[in-house]
Write an enzyme that holds these catalytic residues in place. Structure first.
Site, mmCIF file in Angstrom:
data_model
loop_
_atom_site.group_PDB
_atom_site.id
_atom_site.type_symbol
_atom_site.label_atom_id
_atom_site.label_comp_id
_atom_site.label_asym_id
_atom_site.label_seq_id
_atom_site.Cartn_x
_atom_site.Cartn_y
_atom_site.Cartn_z
ATOM 1 N N GLU B 363 0.828 -1.215 0.000
ATOM 2 C CA GLU B 363 0.000 0.000 0.000
ATOM 3 C C GLU B 363 0.863 1.266 0.000
ATOM 4 O OE1 GLU B 363 -3.709 -0.047 2.035
ATOM 5 O OE2 GLU B 363 -3.651 -2.227 2.231
ATOM 6 N N GLY B 364 1.902 1.209 -0.805
ATOM 7 C CA GLY B 364 2.837 2.326 -0.918
ATOM 8 C C GLY B 364 4.052 2.083 -0.051
#
Lengths: 266, 380
Positions: B363-364
């Site tokens: 998620e990043g």
């Protein structure tokens, strides 16, 4: 039809037990929990609610912070809470407590198809007296040590779990049943329940609300109305773990039989 | 910022703790060892409303708030990183974009099943050649009459093998770059859709991770999420929310490791002293706790901003960056304080260390969070 459950906030005995110099429990310095057997009574009530859609009302007697416990029960699914709370009620023993709670329940109202559930006993006093005494004072039939409850119409079939066996009893409503931990596994409160809990109705019954009830007078409530007084509180010495035999073979059972025979048990 | 928890939040946190301790912790080592998705736990969480915490009751949610959701992921992660990410990916990456960008019909169709946990949700953005550079989407979607035809594949999809409902991104117009990406709601039974093999991972091994494959996959036109060409924006907004979930997971992992360390160092004796009596131990634990406490402030602050509909993109990035790097640091130190025992699977800290690493990546990555934070500061 409704189900009334009586519950009690008790000191968490899994932590440190604190005793005042006068021998009474130092409740203020101990964490509190909902009395475990009462949780089984609540679960039994909620199961009946799931089945029949009836209302569940929790009654407790205690200081104002006991509201937190009632809210927790509401988050599990209890619909309404009644907090019986007044300085005049403080110091009550089981006789006085049952007098007050019986008056509170009677004031709230018991209908013909109602059920009152209580935990078998509280872990602080371990008397198992309050539930039965409430039943007596309300002139209701009672069944204690319920390990199974089935409802058909206005008749309950209750399996009582006793030390040497069990007993099945049929009883009509309204009645009082005291519950043991073998009855069920209490549910967790739910997220949705937690967010609804504080908007559910909670009423406080104080001395003024109950003082005109026939069960209530100065000689039957509070410390003065309590025939029993605490002489001394102490932590009992730990019992040993006992002898454990492991195995499912004949050798182990022979050994067990030998031990029991040597102690003249068989 | 007021961090005073409401009565409801305190009540629900008590339940999360009891649930995590009684239902999740006993399975944590087993599902890691066996790489097994804990479906039985999901069913229990579903009954308690934990699969739709902050969505309104009208869509089957529990009617809670974003901070209660963050605390749920945190409490689960204290004892099991896998269980925490199941809730996080399902909630943040599937329920949230449908709730925030879906039509009324889509919300009514999909959210009740997802929020009640009857169905599990997942999110398909990452591709073999489009990871951090999510704009390089190669999956295509072509409108043919009343449906789109999707072709391509996604990888590293959390909850991939167990999910029923997916929010998937595909290129509808390559010439427009980011503005050519479109979001879709895909059901597992749509023709041409299939799930790939389970990915073997370093940590969160009980979590299901797999490829999604689209071979002329038919997606009805009404399953377009948002508008055509707005997919990249939806993906980025979804990831902003997702970062609160992953930051909460990292927070819980670090806190859980500290709980273990505090317990162990008071029992273990070396040189005739408890480990906790050595100043090195005390200083280490003090630093570890300070880092996790700071992480908690960042995470709760981001969650409350999201709840209050304030801009929270930078806050979520900072929370995830700091909590993830702190979790990795704290769990690594926890293993060190346990010594040889910490390296064995007899104790949970090695698992926590393996689980923590992913929070710096998915998620990043931490680098992406730094890019987000710098760009919010106008540093370009």
């Amino acid at each position: 039809m409704k189900i009334i459950v009586t519950v009690k906030q008790v000191p968490d005995t899994s932590g440190k037990v604190a005793v005042n110099p006068d021998g009474t429990l130092d409740r203020a310095s101990m964490q509190t929990i909902i009395n475990p057997d009462d949780m089984n009574a609540v679960e039994a009530a909620l199961k009946l609610k799931d089945e029949l859609g009836c209302k569940v009302v929790a009654f407790t007697m205690g200081p104002p912070p006991a509201e937190g416990m009632l809210r927790e029960l509401m988050a599990m699914g209890v619909d309404e809470g009644v907090l019986v709370s007044a300085r005049e009620f403080g110091g009550s023993d089981t006789y006085a407590t049952s007098q007050i709670i019986a008056a509170a329940i009677d004031t709230y109202g018991v209908d013909d198809d109602d059920i009152i559930l209580a935990g078998r006993q509280a872990i602080d006093g371990d008397t198992a007296q309050v539930g039965p005494q409430i039943a007596e004072k309300l002139h209701l039939p009672q069944v204690t040590y319920a390990g199974e409850i089935k409802k058909e119409g206005n008749t309950l079939t209750v399996k009582r779990m006793l030390e040497d066996g069990y007993m099945t009893i049929k009883v009509g409503t309204p009645c009082m049943i005291t519950c043991i931990k073998e009855l069920n596994t209490p549910r967790y409160l739910s997220v949705g329940g937690a967010f609804e809990a504080y908007s559910k109705p909670l009423s406080v019954m104080d001395y003024n609300a109950l003082k005109d009830h026939p069960l209530i007078d100065a000689t039957t409530i509070g410390l003065k109305g309590s025939p029993t007084n605490i002489f001394k509180s102490f932590t009992p010495p730990q019992k040993g773990v006992g002898l454990m035999l492991e195995g499912a073979d004949k050798g182990t059972t022979d050994k067990l039989a030998g031990i029991l025979a040597s102690k003249h048990i068989i | 910022m007021d961090f005073h928890l409401t009565k409801e939040q305190l009540l629900v946190r008590k339940m999360y703790r009891e649930f995590a301790e009684n239902e999740v912790k006993p399975l944590a080592a087993e599902i890691d060892e066996e790489e097994r998705f804990p479906m039985e736990t999901v069913e229990k969480m579903a009954k308690l409303g934990m699969m739709g915490i902050y969505f309104p009751k009208e869509y089957g949610g529990a009617g809670g708030d974003v901070l209660s959701y963050a605390m749920c992921v945190e409490e689960l992660a204290k004892v099991c990183g896998t269980t925490a990410v199941i809730v996080s990916a399902h909630t943040s990456l599937c329920c949230a974009p449908i709730f925030e960008h879906g039509t009324e019909e889509q919300k009514k169709k999909y959210l009740p099943d997802l929020c009640s946990g009857r169905k599990i949700g997942a999110f398909g953005l990452t591709e073999p050649n489009a990871g951090t550079d999510a704009s390089g989407q190669q999956t295509t979607a072509v409108l043919e009459g009343d449906h789109y035809v999707l072709n391509g594949s996604k990888c590293f999809i959390t909850n991939g093998n167990v999910a029923d409902t997916f929010v998937v991104f595909a290129m509808t117009d390559k010439s427009k770059g980011n503005h050519g990406i479109t979001a879709f709601i895909v059901e597992k039974d749509f023709p041409g859709f299939s799930q790939g093999k389970h990915e073997k991972k370093m940590g969160i091994r009980g979590s299901s991770t797999c490829d999604l494959i689209f071979e002329d996959c038919i997606v009805p036109k009404e399953n377009l999420l948002g508008q055509e060409g707005k997919g990249f924006k939806i993906a980025m907004q979804t990831l902003d929310g997702g970062r609160i979930g992953i930051a909460s997971q990292a927070l819980g992992l670090g806190e859980g490791a500290i709980d273990e360390v505090v317990k162990y160092t008071q029992e273990r004796v070396q040189f005739h002293k408890r480990l906790s009596q050595f100043q090195n131990t005390q200083f280490q634990i003090a630093d570890m706790h300070t880092r996790m406490q700071a992480s908690q402030f960042l995470v709760y602050s981001a969650a409350m901003k999201k709840q209050n509909h304030e801009p929270y993109s930078m806050d979520a990035a900072m929370a995830k960056l700091y909590a993830a790097e702190s979790a990795s640091d704290v769990t690594r130190r926890a293993v060190q304080l346990f010594g040889g025992y910490g390296y064995t699977r007899e104790y949970p800290v090695e698992r926590m260390m393996r689980d923590a690493k992913i929070t710096e990546i998915y998620e990043g990555t931490s680098e992406v969070q730094r890019m987000v934070i710098a760009s919010h500061l106008g540093v370009k």
